[in-house]
Scaffold this motif. Structure first.
Motif, PDB file in Angstrom:
ATOM      1  N   GLN A  23       0.883  -1.284   0.092  1.00 39.02           N
ATOM      2  CA  GLN A  23      -0.001  -0.127   0.224  1.00 39.02           C
ATOM      3  C   GLN A  23       0.911   1.192   0.070  1.00 39.02           C
ATOM      4  N   LEU A  24       1.883   1.267   0.793  1.00 38.35           N
ATOM      5  CA  LEU A  24       2.820   2.326   0.829  1.00 38.35           C
ATOM      6  C   LEU A  24       3.690   2.517  -0.552  1.00 38.35           C
ATOM      7  N   GLN A  25       3.860   1.446  -1.042  1.00 41.87           N
ATOM      8  CA  GLN A  25       4.660   1.290  -2.320  1.00 41.87           C
ATOM      9  C   GLN A  25       3.852   2.140  -3.362  1.00 41.87           C
ATOM     10  N   GLN A  26       2.505   2.054  -3.540  1.00 45.58           N
ATOM     11  CA  GLN A  26       1.433   2.366  -4.198  1.00 45.58           C
ATOM     12  C   GLN A  26       1.612   3.827  -3.919  1.00 45.58           C
ATOM     13  N   VAL A  27       1.516   4.378  -2.720  1.00 47.15           N
ATOM     14  CA  VAL A  27       1.136   5.726  -2.564  1.00 47.15           C
ATOM     15  C   VAL A  27       2.693   6.427  -3.038  1.00 47.15           C
ATOM     16  N   LEU A  28       3.758   5.853  -2.766  1.00 48.57           N
ATOM     17  CA  LEU A  28       5.039   6.489  -3.118  1.00 48.57           C
ATOM     18  C   LEU A  28       4.958   6.589  -4.765  1.00 48.57           C
ATOM     19  N   ASP A  29       4.366   5.515  -5.555  1.00 46.07           N
ATOM     20  CA  ASP A  29       4.539   5.532  -6.844  1.00 46.07           C
ATOM     21  C   ASP A  29       3.661   6.577  -7.474  1.00 46.07           C
ATOM     22  N   GLU A  30       2.551   7.011  -6.601  1.00 46.42           N
ATOM     23  CA  GLU A  30       1.484   7.993  -7.163  1.00 46.42           C
ATOM     24  C   GLU A  30       2.222   9.416  -6.916  1.00 46.42           C
ATOM     25  N   ARG A  31       3.046   9.323  -5.970  1.00 47.08           N
ATOM     26  CA  ARG A  31       3.537  10.718  -5.616  1.00 47.08           C
ATOM     27  C   ARG A  31       4.569  10.880  -6.518  1.00 47.08           C
ATOM     28  N   THR A  32       5.428   9.837  -6.814  1.00 46.12           N
ATOM     29  CA  THR A  32       6.552  10.257  -7.738  1.00 46.12           C
ATOM     30  C   THR A  32       6.018  10.611  -9.172  1.00 46.12           C
ATOM     31  N   ASP A  33       4.649   9.956  -9.556  1.00 46.28           N
ATOM     32  CA  ASP A  33       4.115  10.359 -10.755  1.00 46.28           C
ATOM     33  C   ASP A  33       3.802  11.948 -10.781  1.00 46.28           C
ATOM     34  N   MET A  34       3.553  12.327  -9.382  1.00 43.70           N
ATOM     35  CA  MET A  34       2.950  13.842  -9.477  1.00 43.70           C
ATOM     36  C   MET A  34       4.185  14.986  -9.145  1.00 43.70           C
ATOM     37  N   THR A  35       5.201  14.493  -8.386  1.00 43.75           N
ATOM     38  CA  THR A  35       6.291  15.482  -8.124  1.00 43.75           C
ATOM     39  C   THR A  35       7.486  15.061  -9.015  1.00 43.75           C
ATOM     40  N   PHE A  36       7.557  14.026  -9.793  1.00 39.92           N
ATOM     41  CA  PHE A  36       8.795  13.762 -10.734  1.00 39.92           C
ATOM     42  C   PHE A  36      10.155  13.534  -9.693  1.00 39.92           C
ATOM     43  N   ASN A  37       9.927  13.140  -8.696  1.00 35.49           N
ATOM     44  CA  ASN A  37      10.946  12.780  -7.651  1.00 35.49           C
ATOM     45  C   ASN A  37      11.142  11.203  -7.618  1.00 35.49           C
ATOM     46  N   PRO A  38      11.708  10.607  -7.998  1.00 35.18           N
ATOM     47  CA  PRO A  38      11.848   9.121  -7.887  1.00 35.18           C
ATOM     48  C   PRO A  38      12.520   8.765  -6.748  1.00 35.18           C
ATOM     49  N   ILE A  39      13.274   9.540  -6.062  1.00 36.00           N
ATOM     50  CA  ILE A  39      14.331   8.972  -5.104  1.00 36.00           C
ATOM     51  C   ILE A  39      13.528   8.323  -3.851  1.00 36.00           C
ATOM     52  N   PRO A  40      12.541   8.902  -3.481  1.00 38.36           N
ATOM     53  CA  PRO A  40      11.814   8.080  -2.193  1.00 38.36           C
ATOM     54  C   PRO A  40      11.271   6.983  -2.656  1.00 38.36           C
ATOM     55  N   TYR A  41      10.775   6.752  -3.814  1.00 43.47           N
ATOM     56  CA  TYR A  41      10.113   5.386  -4.503  1.00 43.47           C
ATOM     57  C   TYR A  41      11.268   4.489  -4.492  1.00 43.47           C
ATOM     58  N   TRP A  42      12.440   4.770  -5.366  1.00 43.04           N
ATOM     59  CA  TRP A  42      13.673   3.810  -5.176  1.00 43.04           C
ATOM     60  C   TRP A  42      14.025   3.233  -4.053  1.00 43.04           C
ATOM     61  N   ILE A  43      14.310   4.442  -3.096  1.00 46.39           N
ATOM     62  CA  ILE A  43      14.779   3.798  -1.825  1.00 46.39           C
ATOM     63  C   ILE A  43      13.837   2.934  -1.098  1.00 46.39           C
ATOM     64  N   TYR A  44      12.804   3.059  -1.144  1.00 47.29           N
ATOM     65  CA  TYR A  44      11.535   2.121  -0.526  1.00 47.29           C
ATOM     66  C   TYR A  44      11.687   1.021  -1.326  1.00 47.29           C
ATOM     67  N   VAL A  45      11.877   0.779  -2.601  1.00 50.73           N
ATOM     68  CA  VAL A  45      11.892  -0.380  -3.264  1.00 50.73           C
ATOM     69  C   VAL A  45      13.019  -1.083  -3.123  1.00 50.73           C
ATOM     70  N   THR A  46      14.090  -0.409  -2.633  1.00 46.34           N
ATOM     71  CA  THR A  46      15.306  -1.078  -2.257  1.00 46.34           C
ATOM     72  C   THR A  46      15.337  -1.681  -0.907  1.00 46.34           C
ATOM     73  N   ILE A  47      14.663  -0.931   0.051  1.00 44.09           N
ATOM     74  CA  ILE A  47      14.827  -1.281   1.514  1.00 44.09           C
ATOM     75  C   ILE A  47      13.679  -2.061   1.838  1.00 44.09           C
ATOM     76  N   PHE A  48      12.547  -2.048   1.206  1.00 45.06           N
ATOM     77  CA  PHE A  48      11.355  -2.839   1.836  1.00 45.06           C
ATOM     78  C   PHE A  48      11.667  -4.382   1.720  1.00 45.06           C
ATOM     79  N   PRO A  49      12.263  -4.884   0.362  1.00 41.50           N
ATOM     80  CA  PRO A  49      12.558  -6.335   0.412  1.00 41.50           C
ATOM     81  C   PRO A  49      13.785  -6.680   1.641  1.00 41.50           C
ATOM     82  N   VAL A  50      14.532  -5.724   1.918  1.00 42.90           N
ATOM     83  CA  VAL A  50      15.461  -6.492   2.921  1.00 42.90           C
ATOM     84  C   VAL A  50      14.469  -6.840   4.163  1.00 42.90           C
ATOM     85  N   VAL A  51      13.711  -5.696   4.629  1.00 47.29           N
ATOM     86  CA  VAL A  51      12.748  -6.004   5.801  1.00 47.29           C
ATOM     87  C   VAL A  51      12.066  -7.300   5.632  1.00 47.29           C
ATOM     88  N   ILE A  52      11.473  -7.664   4.630  1.00 47.67           N
ATOM     89  CA  ILE A  52      10.646  -8.834   4.507  1.00 47.67           C
ATOM     90  C   ILE A  52      11.618 -10.084   4.271  1.00 47.67           C
TER      91      ILE A  52
END
Length: 161
Positions: A23-52
């Protein structure tokens, strides 16, 4: 029966964390589309699987720790499996680091197509790194000579010979 409930509760917790994380990844993806700032999304996509990956190994790690069976750290496993997975994670974040005028190595242009075409590489590397991080703690039942993880053994069982 007690062991069943222990693993069942952990399974529910992992499913809940995965659901909320997606759910959080979806929110970050939508925010990336609105702000054109992919950094938070890519950081999350990188860190979340480590947590899993950490969560997948945590139930057995907690049982080993509770029974005082942890005897040290298997550096060979961590260096052979964990560090390459970590390098893949770092390479996926390299373009977002604030280094100006840094010439990337020639191999990076080929690798970046694999890393940025989808999030599969980050997901696999993150899961492997998180799982290996906790699995590298040696338990007395595995002994000091064993260097393969439970995850590797499980994969090898289903690999055609």
């Amino acid at each position: 029966m007690k062991r069943f409930f222990y693993y069942f509760i952990w399974s529910i917790a992992i499913v809940l964390v995965v659901y909320l994380g997606l759910q959080l990844q979806q929110v970050l993806d939508e925010r990336t589309d609105m702000t054109f700032n992919p950094i938070p999304y890519w950081i999350y996509v990188t860190i979340f699987p480590v947590v899993i990956g950490l969560l997948l190994r945590t139930p057995k790690f907690m049982l080993e720790r509770k029974q005082h069976r942890i005897q040290g750290f298997d550096w060979s496993k961590f260096l052979a499996v964990g560090i390459p997975a970590f390098i893949v994670l770092v390479l996926s974040l390299l373009p977002f680091l604030p280094f100006e005028n840094v010439a990337y190595p020639e191999f990076y242009s080929r690798i970046s197509l694999l890393l940025f075409s989808s999030t599969t590489a980050q997901t696999i590397a993150g899961l492997v790194f998180g799982y290996t991080l906790l699995d590298s703690f040696k338990s007395e039942e595995r002994g000091l000579q064993e260097t393969t993880s439970d995850l590797f053994n499980a994969v090898m069982k289903f690999t055609p010979k």
